[in-house]
Enzyme design. Structure first.
Site, PDB file in Angstrom:
ATOM      1  N   ARG A   1       0.704  -1.334  -0.020  1.00 18.61           N
ATOM      2  CA  ARG A   1      -0.026   0.042   0.062  1.00 18.61           C
ATOM      3  C   ARG A   1       0.984   1.282   0.022  1.00 18.61           C
ATOM      4  O   ARG A   1       0.405   2.195  -0.754  1.00 18.61           O
ATOM      5  CB  ARG A   1      -1.005   0.029   1.221  1.00 18.61           C
ATOM      6  CG  ARG A   1      -1.966   1.195   0.947  1.00 18.61           C
ATOM      7  CD  ARG A   1      -3.117   0.911   2.260  1.00 18.61           C
ATOM      8  NE  ARG A   1      -2.485   0.936   3.585  1.00 18.61           N
ATOM      9  CZ  ARG A   1      -3.141   0.653   4.771  1.00 18.61           C
ATOM     10  NH1 ARG A   1      -4.469   0.140   4.547  1.00 18.61           N
ATOM     11  NH2 ARG A   1      -2.889   0.800   5.813  1.00 18.61           N
TER      12      ARG A   1
ATOM     13  N   LYS B   1      -2.775   6.608   1.827  1.00 16.63           N
ATOM     14  CA  LYS B   1      -2.296   6.813   3.017  1.00 16.63           C
ATOM     15  C   LYS B   1      -1.206   8.187   2.967  1.00 16.63           C
ATOM     16  O   LYS B   1      -0.224   7.642   3.319  1.00 16.63           O
ATOM     17  CB  LYS B   1      -2.048   5.817   4.045  1.00 16.63           C
ATOM     18  CG  LYS B   1      -2.156   5.976   5.348  1.00 16.63           C
ATOM     19  CD  LYS B   1      -2.020   4.364   6.035  1.00 16.63           C
ATOM     20  CE  LYS B   1      -2.128   4.713   7.516  1.00 16.63           C
ATOM     21  NZ  LYS B   1      -3.410   5.148   7.995  1.00 16.63           N
TER      22      LYS B   1
END
Ligand code: PLP
Ligand code: COI
Length: 341
Positions: free
Chosen positions: A81, A183
């Site tokens: 991620r 993120k």
């Protein structure tokens, strides 16, 4: 020797630990990197991160298992991620293999700070990447730093696993086709006013809606939603602008494969919330934090699970997931990475 910390009374705060990992990107490549005891970051006043918020991060935890091993939970998915997040902000990705080595090194070096089994606490790991060279025109930096530090933490919400009350926010978190699915610190900066305002109004968190139509549920400032229907189906909101939570994906797997429940990942309308039996917030920090009530501009949606304890299915999910993380329940292949010298 275990650090002298009262593990059971830890909240979700920063406690400095002895070692962190640092690597720098310069002249088109990442240097060798390594552990350091220096917790200070020294960068130019004009650094990309300070001017245009060029930063992405991750969050994961290390645990002591029932049989005394130190493990991390699916760190490969955090590594992956972070690569996706970095590409979206024009940051050269930190190689996933090196991310995993950095996790292992930092946890091992700070092993006295991994809370003991049964304490309810864990060692939170915060990897992050940021633009460290000077930029004044709006453009990416050309030098970057990767850092990873560790801090022992307790529950994210005060009161541990007691149900919380949240409100439907009038502020938006992430634009369609924006950065909600990665993120990046910038997503959290814009949630700060909303969370302070929510706390001032007596709520624990914000429920963000889809900014385009404000009819679908997205997520909170730091966790995905999970709902349970009256006939025990697990429902999680589908949207391109929410963070693909590793905890949520793991819980959906657990629900299906360990608990035999039906799982639906689909758009969830605000006006169907009143039909659910249970609601929880899921994430690394939140684990599963039960939601007792949602306040939609004065209209209260109170879940039948109440304000005293987690709903029945939420509790089963919580017990199974934490059981896997703590080595009490057999994990699916590849979910647990043991840290050893
Ligand atoms: N959504 C947001 C906005 C988050 O900050 C987090 C925390 O990482 C999550 C969801 C949960 O993701 P994960 O389960 O991967 O920690
Ligand atoms: C996490 O769960 O790791 C997060 O990054 C959420 C943050 C709000 C602490």
């Amino acid at each position: 020797m275990a650090a002298d910390i009262d593990w059971a009374s830890l909240g979700f705060g920063y406690v400095k630990t002895p070692y962190r990992y640092v690597s720098n990107f310069k002249d088109g490549k990442w240097d060798e990197g390594g552990l350091t005891e220096d917790d200070k970051v020294v960068i130019t006043e004009c650094a990309g991160v300070l001017q245009y918020a060029q930063q992405v991060f991750e969050g994961l935890k290390a645990y002591t298992t029932v049989d005394g091993r130190i493990v991390t939970f699916r760190p490969d998915l955090n590594a992956e991620r972070m690569v996706t997040s970095a590409k979206r902000l024009e940051i050269p990705p930190f190689p996933a293999e090196r991310f995993l080595e950095a996790v292992d090194e930092v946890v091992w070096a700070n092993r006295d700070y991994v809370p003991p089994y049964g304490s309810g606490a864990s060692l939170y790991l915060r990897p992050y990447l940021f633009g460290s060279s000077a930029v004044i025109g709006v453009k990416p930096a050309n030098e970057f730093q990767f850092r990873l530090f560790a801090t022992p933490v307790g529950p994210y919400f005060k009161g541990g696993v007691k149900p919380i009350t949240i409100r439907v926010s009038d502020f938006d978190r992430a634009a369609p086709r924006g950065t909600g699915h990665i993120k990046a610190g910038l997503n959290y900066a814009m949630s700060l006013h909303a969370i302070v305002d929510a706390h001032n109004c007596g709520f624990d968190e914000n429920m963000y809606l889809d900014p385009a139509s404000r009819t679908f549920v997205e997520e909170t400032g730091g966790a995905n939603f999970l709902f349970v229907t009256k006939d025990k189906r697990v429902v999680t909101p589908l949207s391109d602008s929410i963070l693909p939570s590793i905890t949520r994906r793991s819980l959906c797997y657990v629900a299906e494969k360990y608990l035999g429940l039906k799982v639906e990942n689909r758009p969830v309308r605000l006006d169907e919330l009143q039909d659910f039996a249970e609601c929880g917030l899921c994430g690394t920090a939140a684990v599963i934090s039960p939601v007792g009530k949602i306040n939609d501009h004065g209209k209260e949606i109170a879940f039948p699970s109440g304000m005293e304890k987690m709903g029945e299915v939420t509790q089963q999910l919580y017990d199974t997931l934490t059981g896997i993380q703590l080595g009490k329940i057999k994990a699916p292949d590849g979910w647990i990475r043991e840290i050893k010298k």
